[in-house]
Write a protein that holds these residues in place. Sequence first.
Motif, PDB file in Angstrom:
ATOM      1  N   MET A 117       0.843  -1.192   0.000  1.00  0.00           N
ATOM      2  CA  MET A 117       0.000   0.000   0.000  1.00  0.00           C
ATOM      3  C   MET A 117       0.880   1.245   0.000  1.00  0.00           C
ATOM      4  SD  MET A 117      -3.073  -0.971   2.638  1.00  0.00           S
ATOM      5  CE  MET A 117      -4.028   0.493   2.275  1.00  0.00           C
ATOM      6  N   THR A 118       0.553   2.171  -0.873  1.00  0.00           N
ATOM      7  CA  THR A 118       1.249   3.450  -0.900  1.00  0.00           C
ATOM      8  C   THR A 118       0.604   4.377   0.123  1.00  0.00           C
ATOM      9  OG1 THR A 118      -0.240   4.425  -2.532  1.00  0.00           O
ATOM     10  CG2 THR A 118       1.671   3.189  -3.383  1.00  0.00           C
ATOM     11  N   ARG A 119       1.209   5.537   0.322  1.00  0.00           N
ATOM     12  CA  ARG A 119       0.606   6.534   1.212  1.00  0.00           C
ATOM     13  C   ARG A 119      -0.787   6.905   0.705  1.00  0.00           C
ATOM     14  NH1 ARG A 119       1.182  10.428   5.025  1.00  0.00           N
ATOM     15  NH2 ARG A 119       0.318  12.461   4.571  1.00  0.00           N
ATOM     16  N   LYS A 120      -0.917   7.079  -0.606  1.00  0.00           N
ATOM     17  CA  LYS A 120      -2.221   7.420  -1.183  1.00  0.00           C
ATOM     18  C   LYS A 120      -3.228   6.296  -0.936  1.00  0.00           C
ATOM     19  CE  LYS A 120      -4.599   8.798  -5.417  1.00  0.00           C
ATOM     20  NZ  LYS A 120      -5.811   8.177  -4.975  1.00  0.00           N
ATOM     21  N   ASP A 121      -2.794   5.043  -1.095  1.00  0.00           N
ATOM     22  CA  ASP A 121      -3.687   3.911  -0.823  1.00  0.00           C
ATOM     23  C   ASP A 121      -4.193   3.963   0.620  1.00  0.00           C
ATOM     24  OD1 ASP A 121      -3.264   2.889  -3.398  1.00  0.00           O
ATOM     25  OD2 ASP A 121      -1.651   1.552  -2.729  1.00  0.00           O
ATOM     26  N   CYS A 122      -3.291   4.268   1.538  1.00  0.00           N
ATOM     27  CA  CYS A 122      -3.675   4.343   2.953  1.00  0.00           C
ATOM     28  C   CYS A 122      -4.687   5.459   3.180  1.00  0.00           C
ATOM     29  CB  CYS A 122      -2.445   4.581   3.825  1.00  0.00           C
ATOM     30  SG  CYS A 122      -1.295   3.202   3.861  1.00  0.00           S
ATOM     31  N   LEU A 123      -4.417   6.624   2.589  1.00  0.00           N
ATOM     32  CA  LEU A 123      -5.343   7.746   2.746  1.00  0.00           C
ATOM     33  C   LEU A 123      -6.702   7.429   2.138  1.00  0.00           C
ATOM     34  CD1 LEU A 123      -2.915  10.720   2.018  1.00  0.00           C
ATOM     35  CD2 LEU A 123      -3.854  10.027   4.241  1.00  0.00           C
ATOM     36  N   ASP A 124      -6.701   6.776   0.985  1.00  0.00           N
ATOM     37  CA  ASP A 124      -7.968   6.386   0.350  1.00  0.00           C
ATOM     38  C   ASP A 124      -8.736   5.405   1.232  1.00  0.00           C
ATOM     39  OD1 ASP A 124      -7.373   7.993  -1.820  1.00  0.00           O
ATOM     40  OD2 ASP A 124      -6.717   6.323  -3.105  1.00  0.00           O
ATOM     41  N   TRP A 125      -8.024   4.442   1.833  1.00  0.00           N
ATOM     42  CA  TRP A 125      -8.667   3.460   2.701  1.00  0.00           C
ATOM     43  C   TRP A 125      -9.278   4.150   3.920  1.00  0.00           C
ATOM     44  CZ3 TRP A 125      -8.627   1.823   7.683  1.00  0.00           C
ATOM     45  CH2 TRP A 125      -9.255   0.615   7.955  1.00  0.00           C
ATOM     46  N   LEU A 126      -8.508   5.042   4.533  1.00  0.00           N
ATOM     47  CA  LEU A 126      -9.015   5.763   5.702  1.00  0.00           C
ATOM     48  C   LEU A 126     -10.273   6.550   5.350  1.00  0.00           C
ATOM     49  CD1 LEU A 126      -5.649   7.042   7.194  1.00  0.00           C
ATOM     50  CD2 LEU A 126      -7.191   5.372   8.247  1.00  0.00           C
ATOM     51  N   LYS A 127     -10.233   7.248   4.214  1.00  0.00           N
ATOM     52  CA  LYS A 127     -11.380   8.054   3.788  1.00  0.00           C
ATOM     53  C   LYS A 127     -12.597   7.177   3.525  1.00  0.00           C
ATOM     54  CE  LYS A 127     -12.776  11.521   0.427  1.00  0.00           C
ATOM     55  NZ  LYS A 127     -12.362  12.331  -0.727  1.00  0.00           N
TER      56      LYS A 127
END
Length: 107
Positions: A6-16
Amino acid sequence: LIESRMTRKDCLDWLKSHGYPKPPKSACIGCPFHSDAMWRSMRNNDRAAWDDAVEVDRAIRTGLRGIRGEVFLHRSGVPLDEADLSTAADHGQLDLWPNECEGMCGL
């Protein structure tokens, strides 16, 4: 996260997508790459962290081997607690067109 690729963007998308708020960026308190906005936020919202950063800044002034001259955390080359962290707006600069530039002036 690394094992899941998971990239940082993937993590942020998951959190959102799961209703979590966007977390603040993490960094060491004494990171010399902080922006003025980050230093201001620390000074205004996390006094203990600010005090620690100021102490680190004082401690590194002349204590690093192999480096001539003084060392500062803030890019301006002054003690952190003396650095100008103000914004252009603080100096009266109006922001007439916030984020509206499309690079097409004169067309």
